[in-house]
Motif scaffolding. Structure first.
Motif, mmCIF file in Angstrom:
data_model
loop_
_atom_site.group_PDB
_atom_site.id
_atom_site.type_symbol
_atom_site.label_atom_id
_atom_site.label_comp_id
_atom_site.label_asym_id
_atom_site.label_seq_id
_atom_site.Cartn_x
_atom_site.Cartn_y
_atom_site.Cartn_z
ATOM 1 N N GLU A 1 39.416 35.963 35.299
ATOM 2 C CA GLU A 1 38.339 36.972 35.903
ATOM 3 C C GLU A 1 39.348 37.303 37.373
ATOM 4 N N THR A 2 38.968 38.152 37.838
ATOM 5 C CA THR A 2 39.575 38.901 39.053
ATOM 6 C C THR A 2 38.670 39.447 40.008
ATOM 7 N N ARG A 3 39.258 39.661 41.156
ATOM 8 C CA ARG A 3 38.599 40.462 42.373
ATOM 9 C C ARG A 3 39.462 41.376 42.703
ATOM 10 N N PRO A 4 38.912 42.774 43.386
ATOM 11 C CA PRO A 4 39.787 43.718 43.585
ATOM 12 C C PRO A 4 41.092 43.311 44.290
ATOM 13 N N LEU A 5 40.760 42.323 45.378
ATOM 14 C CA LEU A 5 42.110 41.837 45.966
ATOM 15 C C LEU A 5 41.976 40.458 46.117
ATOM 16 N N GLU A 6 42.983 39.686 45.807
ATOM 17 C CA GLU A 6 43.280 38.300 46.103
ATOM 18 C C GLU A 6 44.083 37.712 47.066
ATOM 19 N N LYS A 7 44.375 36.482 47.221
ATOM 20 C CA LYS A 7 45.604 35.968 48.010
ATOM 21 C C LYS A 7 46.926 36.533 47.556
ATOM 22 N N GLN A 8 47.832 37.024 48.445
ATOM 23 C CA GLN A 8 48.987 37.334 48.017
ATOM 24 C C GLN A 8 49.952 36.303 47.751
ATOM 25 N N ILE A 9 50.303 36.257 46.421
ATOM 26 C CA ILE A 9 51.266 35.135 45.835
ATOM 27 C C ILE A 9 52.500 35.776 45.321
ATOM 28 N N PHE B 1 46.901 49.271 45.264
ATOM 29 C CA PHE B 1 47.973 50.297 45.398
ATOM 30 C C PHE B 1 47.783 50.911 46.856
ATOM 31 N N ILE B 2 46.820 51.247 47.348
ATOM 32 C CA ILE B 2 46.589 51.844 48.700
ATOM 33 C C ILE B 2 46.529 51.136 49.928
ATOM 34 N N LEU B 3 46.068 49.490 49.359
ATOM 35 C CA LEU B 3 46.011 48.791 50.795
ATOM 36 C C LEU B 3 47.375 47.778 50.899
ATOM 37 N N ARG B 4 47.915 47.558 49.694
ATOM 38 C CA ARG B 4 49.074 46.713 49.807
ATOM 39 C C ARG B 4 50.483 47.542 49.225
ATOM 40 N N ASN B 5 50.173 48.605 48.956
ATOM 41 C CA ASN B 5 51.465 49.500 48.799
ATOM 42 C C ASN B 5 52.277 48.886 47.386
ATOM 43 N N VAL B 6 51.356 48.262 46.556
ATOM 44 C CA VAL B 6 51.912 47.716 45.219
ATOM 45 C C VAL B 6 52.368 48.710 44.273
ATOM 46 N N ARG B 7 53.531 48.345 43.654
ATOM 47 C CA ARG B 7 53.889 49.438 42.648
ATOM 48 C C ARG B 7 53.585 48.852 41.212
ATOM 49 N N ASN C 1 42.911 41.820 31.465
ATOM 50 C CA ASN C 1 42.502 41.014 32.649
ATOM 51 C C ASN C 1 43.707 40.277 33.250
ATOM 52 N N VAL C 2 44.626 39.878 32.713
ATOM 53 C CA VAL C 2 45.782 39.122 33.115
ATOM 54 C C VAL C 2 46.353 40.148 34.311
ATOM 55 N N LEU C 3 46.535 41.489 33.568
ATOM 56 C CA LEU C 3 47.303 42.490 34.461
ATOM 57 C C LEU C 3 46.566 42.725 35.568
ATOM 58 N N ALA C 4 45.133 42.784 35.495
ATOM 59 C CA ALA C 4 44.325 43.157 36.573
ATOM 60 C C ALA C 4 44.474 42.048 37.699
ATOM 61 N N LYS C 5 44.689 40.629 37.208
ATOM 62 C CA LYS C 5 44.776 39.518 38.260
ATOM 63 C C LYS C 5 45.803 39.670 38.845
#
Length: 324
Positions: free
Chosen positions: A203-211, A255-261, A222-226
């Motif tokens: 299970e995942t939320r839109p944003l979680e703690k940065q790890i 992508f738009i809040l954490r600049n993730v690629r 779901n794993v990729l989303a997490k």
């Protein structure tokens, strides 16, 4: 030549070890005496008929192989030269590597890297090449060992195992995600610093703690989303698999809040220059211990039986197939 030949009988796929004749060579094709091949998840789907991999029968499966050129219609390759092939639809819509010989387009081949045996090349195989391309994608995104921890999902499989070993050898701190407790010791031997159960990624939320500074994901769903929701600012996720599903239940937030690629990685149609660079890196960067730790060797005759184990999630690491 001796080969595994797939035929369809009354709507069912049958795999038989038999003698088969290759068609006459066309312009630009190369005939290779195959020494080693391997079993991959896609091969298992083809051999068992559980996936829509094969469209035309009869077909010789085997999406990769290594061997020696017997005859060449292309000046770039000469008799006696060692070569390796992965991808390009071989073993799917063109007769593949689970046979004593293969006849393929010269553009699909790569010269065997210096210092690497054909046996080692097939311990690496398509899975290992994909893993190296994923590592290179993280490097291209500026992810270094100093950036932080990297996580590998589906870590006990062929791609995941090679990725864990490569990242550890390159100095990264590696977390490994697996659904099987029986693989924990194996992953620690490959270089994982910690093991995480796949159940934590359901299970995942839109944003979680940065790890995670970086991610190599072989699972999807779901794993990729997490892991996307857990990736650090300016981190990179290299996605190369869909063992857990092809959907992606995420949002634009990482992508738009954490600049993730999110970087897709494909090895089937990777261009020649990228392939040769990856193979050269594998020859230099993959530790020798990987070849002993991650390898199960079988004979060609055993491949149909072992293919079923892939679909039962009973395989870890790489399955090497001795042809000659």
């Amino acid at each position: 030549m001796k080969a595994i030949v797939l035929e369809q009988v009354e709507g069912q796929t049958q795999a038989t070890i038999k003698q088969a004749d290759l068609p006459a060579a066309a312009a630009g094709e190369v005939l290779v005496d195959v020494a080693w091949s391997s079993l991959n998840y896609k091969d298992a789907l083809a051999i068992t008929g559980k996936g829509k991999i094969i469209r035309n029968f009869p077909m010789v499966p085997g999406i990769d192989f290594a061997g020696v050129v017997k005859h060449s219609n292309d000046a770039r390759y000469t008799a006696g030269q060692e070569v390796v092939l992965t991808g390009w639809g071989v073993g799917e819509n063109h007769w593949g590597g689970l046979a004593e010989q293969a006849q393929v387009k010269s553009d699909w081949l790569v010269p065997l890297p210096a210092g690497m045996s054909s046996r080692s090349a097939m311990i690496i195989g398509t899975a290992g090449l994909t893993a190296m391309l994923c590592v290179m994608a993280l490097e291209d995104a500026g992810i270094t060992p100093e950036s932080g921890e990297v996580v590998v999902t589906g870590a006990s499989g062929g791609v995941g195992s090679t990725a864990v070993a490569l990242l550890h050898a390159l100095g990264y701190k590696v977390a490994a995600v697996t659904g099987r407790e029986s693989t924990h010791d194996y992953l620690l031997k490959l270089g994982a610093s910690r093991i995480m159960p796949r159940s934590e990624f359901a299970e995942t939320r839109p944003l979680e703690k940065q790890i995670w500074a970086g991610v190599i994901d072989t699972v999807g769903g779901n794993v990729l989303a997490k892991v996307l929701a857990q990736t650090n600012y300016s981190g990179c996720v290299a996605a190369c698999g869909l063992a857990g599903g092809f959907d992606l239940p995420t949002t634009v937030m990482p992508f738009i809040l954490r600049n993730v690629r999110l970087q897709g990685v494909d090895s089937v149609n990777a261009p020649f220059a990228r392939r040769t660079a990856a193979w050269a890196r594998l020859a230099n960067d993959l530790p020798e211990s990987f070849y002993q730790t991650a390898t199960t060797e079988i004979a060609l005759e055993d491949a149909p039986k072992v293919a079923a184990d892939f679909l039962n999630n009973a395989i870890q690491g790489r399955t090497l197939v001795k042809i000659r």
